[in-house]
Design a protein around this motif. Structure first.
Motif, PDB file in Angstrom:
ATOM      1  N   GLU A   1      -7.531  -1.164   0.236  1.00 10.22           N
ATOM      2  CA  GLU A   1      -7.781  -0.736  -1.138  1.00 10.22           C
ATOM      3  C   GLU A   1      -8.757   0.431  -1.231  1.00 10.22           C
ATOM      4  O   GLU A   1      -8.911   1.039  -2.289  1.00 10.22           O
TER       5      GLU A   1
ATOM      6  N   SER B   1       0.832  -1.217   0.000  1.00 14.55           N
ATOM      7  CA  SER B   1       0.000   0.000   0.000  1.00 14.55           C
ATOM      8  C   SER B   1       0.857   1.254   0.000  1.00 14.55           C
ATOM      9  O   SER B   1       0.375   2.346   0.268  1.00 14.55           O
TER      10      SER B   1
ATOM     11  N   ASP C   1      -8.962  -5.947   2.543  1.00  8.83           N
ATOM     12  CA  ASP C   1      -9.699  -5.191   1.524  1.00  8.83           C
ATOM     13  C   ASP C   1      -9.748  -3.697   1.867  1.00  8.83           C
ATOM     14  O   ASP C   1      -9.770  -2.840   0.971  1.00  8.83           O
TER      15      ASP C   1
END
Length: 469
Positions: free
Chosen positions: A321, A22, A318
């Motif tokens: 994201e 990330s 998740d």
């Protein structure tokens, strides 16, 4: 590497590490993560959960990193995110004792805190831009309080207004966008830190202290919700989507108004282009691109809603994201707001053309019906029928609204089986005159210059109060 060496025997492949990283989106939370670590470590020190000297060394390293900036961090495929990069940096300075920084804290509550810290800054930033646009748009409108224009419904001529009244309609929409963001801010500005992985911690941490240190209004009172909640992101993106929708409507009007058929405005050359083959063209390209880019935030909203719709409590990867879509929404909204505000404020109105349109197509007809109701006490539907026939007959005879007389109205009334109305000629003329028509609408919220001035004063007061908060 620090994390994997205990439970896992193998390192991730470079491909898997890159796929789950990330780091690109984490650049936005660099300073927030330092701030979060600093507040948490200071709390651990104050509550005597970790040794004072160890805490001071960690705090010193964090301040050093803040001064040196993001570029000094060391990234390799084993570094999953900004949290690990920062912890590695502190470890290089402090040694293994840097691990005490992570006492009673998880990356789950840490990232949730970081995102809220950055989101609240971005909300305030774009709110300031909205206030600036509103302020300048009010100033622009003040030059057109008696400049008659035509209002539309169904994109058909409806009733006379002023250019100022139309511009102030956009100001009111922007005000609501600003207020939506303010309301969202209240739910963003709550502290998840202390939720740890999902069940808080057995250490006697002080959540009130970290809440105060980080400038939150309060803390989230359920640790599962603390690490998993991202509805504040949905709410923020929706607010931005609403803002961009309103900005897109401005673009649409600029495109229409700049056409030969409307001829209402002159777009500044700085926001137009010409054709590669037709030298006479002046195309409103910037407005068209802005209208299109404004829709991107709608897509971000749907994406985030879809990501969240089937996630069980609590933390799932998740959630990582979601963050890039949140940052992108702010970036796009801010860019569209900037270009649309500059573009609209540079527009020159063709006041003669605006007045001409206001006097066409019997846009003043409603007031002729209102006069019948006021002066002769007949039902509005009866007046509506008479005026409708007046418009039909006058149009057939190629008459303008200003050609209609009291006698003409009486002839139509008698044809329909009603008594003559004998309306004073000056009332008929004033009702059908666009400027006089506008001046009669002295109801709060109306287009009469006095009412528009009142609305402007209220907006200016609102802007001043918000800027002082």
């Amino acid at each position: 590497m620090i994390l994997r060496s205990g439970r896992l025997d193998k390192e991730m492949t470079d491909e898997a590490a890159e796929f789950t990283s990330s780091l690109e989106a984490d650049k936005e939370i660099f300073y927030a993560d330092i701030k979060c670590n600093y507040a948490h470590t200071l709390m651990l020190k104050e509550e005597k959960i970790i040794d004072e000297d160890i805490a001071d060394n960690i705090l010193h390293a964090l301040l050093k990193l803040k001064e040196e900036g993001y570029s000094v961090l060391n990234f390799d495929p084993s570094v999953e995110d900004i949290h690990m990069a920062i912890e590695n940096y502190v470890t290089d300075i402090v040694g293994p004792n840097a691990g005490f920084m992570h006492t009673a804290k998880s990356r789950n509550d840490q990232v949730a805190t970081d995102i809220r810290l950055v989101t609240r800054e971005k909300i305030k930033d774009i709110q300031n831009d909205i206030l600036d646009f509103m302020d300048e748009l009010v100033d622009m409108a003040s030059n057109y309080k008696e400049s008659v224009f035509i209002g539309f419904t169904h994109l058909q001529h409806a009733q006379p207004i002023t250019i100022a009244h139309h511009l102030m309609a956009h100001v009111q929409a922007l005000k609501r966008d600003y207020e939506r963001l303010s309301d969202t801010y209240k739910r963003v500005n709550l502290n998840p830190l202390g939720s740890a992985a999902m069940t808080t911690t057995s250490f006697p941490i002080n959540r009130e202290l970290t809440t105060k240190l980080l400038g939150f209004d309060g803390y989230l009172e359920n640790s599962m919700d603390g690490v998993a909640s991202r509805d504040f992101a949905i709410e923020a993106i929706f607010d931005l989507s609403s803002l961009c929708t309103n900005l897109s409507k401005i673009c649409e009007e600029l495109i229409l108004w700049s056409t030969y058929e409307f001829g209402v405005i002159q777009m500044d050359d700085a926001y137009c282009s010409t054709s590669s083959i037709m030298p006479q063209k002046k195309n409103p390209d910037v407005a068209e691109v802005a209208r299109s880019k404004a829709t991107r935030v709608n897509g971000e909203l749907v994406t985030v809603l879809t990501m969240l719709k089937a996630l069980p409590y609590t933390y799932n990867r998740d959630l990582q994201e979601i963050t890039p879509h949140l940052w992108y929404s702010f970036e796009q909204s801010k860019a569209v707001l900037s270009i649309v505000s500059k573009m609209l404020l540079s527009v020159k109105f063709n006041e003669d053309r605006c007045l001409e349109l206001a006097g066409k197509n019997f846009a003043t007809a409603t007031d002729l019906a209102d006069i019948m109701v006021r002066e002769r006490k007949i039902p509005f539907r009866t007046a509506h029928k008479i005026v409708g026939r007046v418009v039909n007959e006058a149009t057939a005879q190629k008459m303008e609204a200003t050609d209609v007389t009291s006698g003409f109205v009486d002839d139509i009334a008698e044809e329909l089986g009603f008594d003559k109305l004998n309306l004073p000629e000056n009332l008929v003329k004033n009702a059908l005159n666009p400027l006089e028509n506008v001046k009669m609408r002295q109801v709060p919220g109306g287009p009469a210059p006095e009412m528009v001035t009142l609305a402007m004063d209220n907006i200016k007061k609102f802007i001043k109060e918000e800027r002082s908060n």
